[in-house]
Design an enzyme around this catalytic site. Sequence first.
Site, PDB file in Angstrom:
ATOM      1  N   GLY A   1      29.362  38.950  42.231  1.00 33.60           N
ATOM      2  CA  GLY A   1      29.742  38.313  43.481  1.00 33.60           C
ATOM      3  C   GLY A   1      29.234  39.126  44.660  1.00 33.60           C
ATOM      4  O   GLY A   1      29.012  40.331  44.547  1.00 33.60           O
TER       5      GLY A   1
ATOM      6  N   GLY B   1      30.760  38.904  38.652  1.00 35.29           N
ATOM      7  CA  GLY B   1      30.811  37.471  38.882  1.00 35.29           C
ATOM      8  C   GLY B   1      29.804  36.694  38.071  1.00 35.29           C
ATOM      9  O   GLY B   1      30.003  35.502  37.807  1.00 35.29           O
TER      10      GLY B   1
ATOM     11  N   GLU C   1      33.362  46.844  38.175  1.00 34.59           N
ATOM     12  CA  GLU C   1      34.269  46.757  39.325  1.00 34.59           C
ATOM     13  C   GLU C   1      35.105  48.018  39.532  1.00 34.59           C
ATOM     14  O   GLU C   1      35.387  48.393  40.670  1.00 34.59           O
ATOM     15  CB  GLU C   1      35.198  45.549  39.182  1.00 34.59           C
ATOM     16  CG  GLU C   1      34.532  44.211  39.396  1.00 34.59           C
ATOM     17  CD  GLU C   1      33.842  43.685  38.144  1.00 34.59           C
ATOM     18  OE1 GLU C   1      33.347  42.542  38.183  1.00 34.59           O
ATOM     19  OE2 GLU C   1      33.781  44.415  37.134  1.00 34.59           O
TER      20      GLU C   1
ATOM     21  N   ASP D   1      37.758  41.433  37.387  1.00 31.31           N
ATOM     22  CA  ASP D   1      38.380  40.163  37.728  1.00 31.31           C
ATOM     23  C   ASP D   1      37.652  39.009  37.029  1.00 31.31           C
ATOM     24  O   ASP D   1      37.289  39.106  35.887  1.00 31.31           O
ATOM     25  CB  ASP D   1      38.420  39.983  39.249  1.00 31.31           C
ATOM     26  CG  ASP D   1      37.040  40.005  39.898  1.00 31.31           C
ATOM     27  OD1 ASP D   1      36.094  40.510  39.283  1.00 31.31           O
ATOM     28  OD2 ASP D   1      36.910  39.504  41.032  1.00 31.31           O
TER      29      ASP D   1
END
Length: 327
Positions: free
Chosen positions: A110, A159, A182, A190
């Site tokens: 992301g 992501g 992350e 996530d």
Amino acid sequence: MQQRLITPKTALVYRCNRFPWNVSRALGRYVFGRADHRDATVMTQAEPAVLSDVSNGIATVTLNRPKALNSLNQDMVDILLGLYRNWQSSNDVHAVIVKGAGGKAFCAGGDVKATVQQIMAGQRDEAPSFFTHEYTMNNVIAKYPKPYISLLDGIVMGGGAGVSIHGSFRVATEKSMFAMPECGIGLFTDIGSAYFLSRLPGELGMYLALTGQRLKGIQVKEATLATHYLPSHRLPELEQALHDLGPQAAHHSSVHTLLCSLEEKDTAPQQSDLLLRLPEMSACFNKDSVEDVYAALQELGTDWSQATLKLLHGFVLNSILRFASSE
């Protein structure tokens, strides 16, 4: 240690406001382990960031930000979410193919850098909306009723895993490189990764989440993150074969049979040592705290455990312990 609900907003705001770090360098490392990653938010796009096409019942999506390693921004997520919702009820679409442009990456994650910039500019209410939209898209993919085929031909991080691993079919190649980095920026793994990482063999998922270790090529399939493996040069053949299936492409069993038949035409790559490390991973990462993981690795004393300690110490441990110490 008292438990605290960590949301995307609290984690990112904590890192931006309380943990001294160099934003550009840290987020460059998040994307691909380097500090010179270009900010795609200021690059001029000659083409749309998402390309889509429907032909003979096959919907093809191309993530088209190659200079940013196809990292997802909110506009892309919104486009993808709209396409997936429309196609899941369309009689004209039997299956979906997702791939990345440029030859280097499927999707490197992301666009966290843009989100951090929003927070630092005081736009704290707007920043978390990216995660809300992204997680909604992840949920749609996980529940998708039609075959969803991701071509993991290159970098798959964060992501990028969310837009692929939740789907029904994931095809790795010799160019695949998977990681969940992350924790290295004080965030958390996530995009629904707690679901798929916890279902990997042994404690492999916890190992990947805490260390950010990269899996390459056949290792991505060995870890069960990919369902199939093909040489990169055979992906066009796969795409054509899916188009040739016609209405049969709507059946998961037909797509699975096709993928297996293509796999069988090639000699499988030599097995890596990844699965041989599972007993060590289980011994060290089946713990209740990072401190216990660290102690178990020290006690084990093998070359592998020492290398893993360096990963934890340099990439993750300091971030996690400093965040925990604020409770």
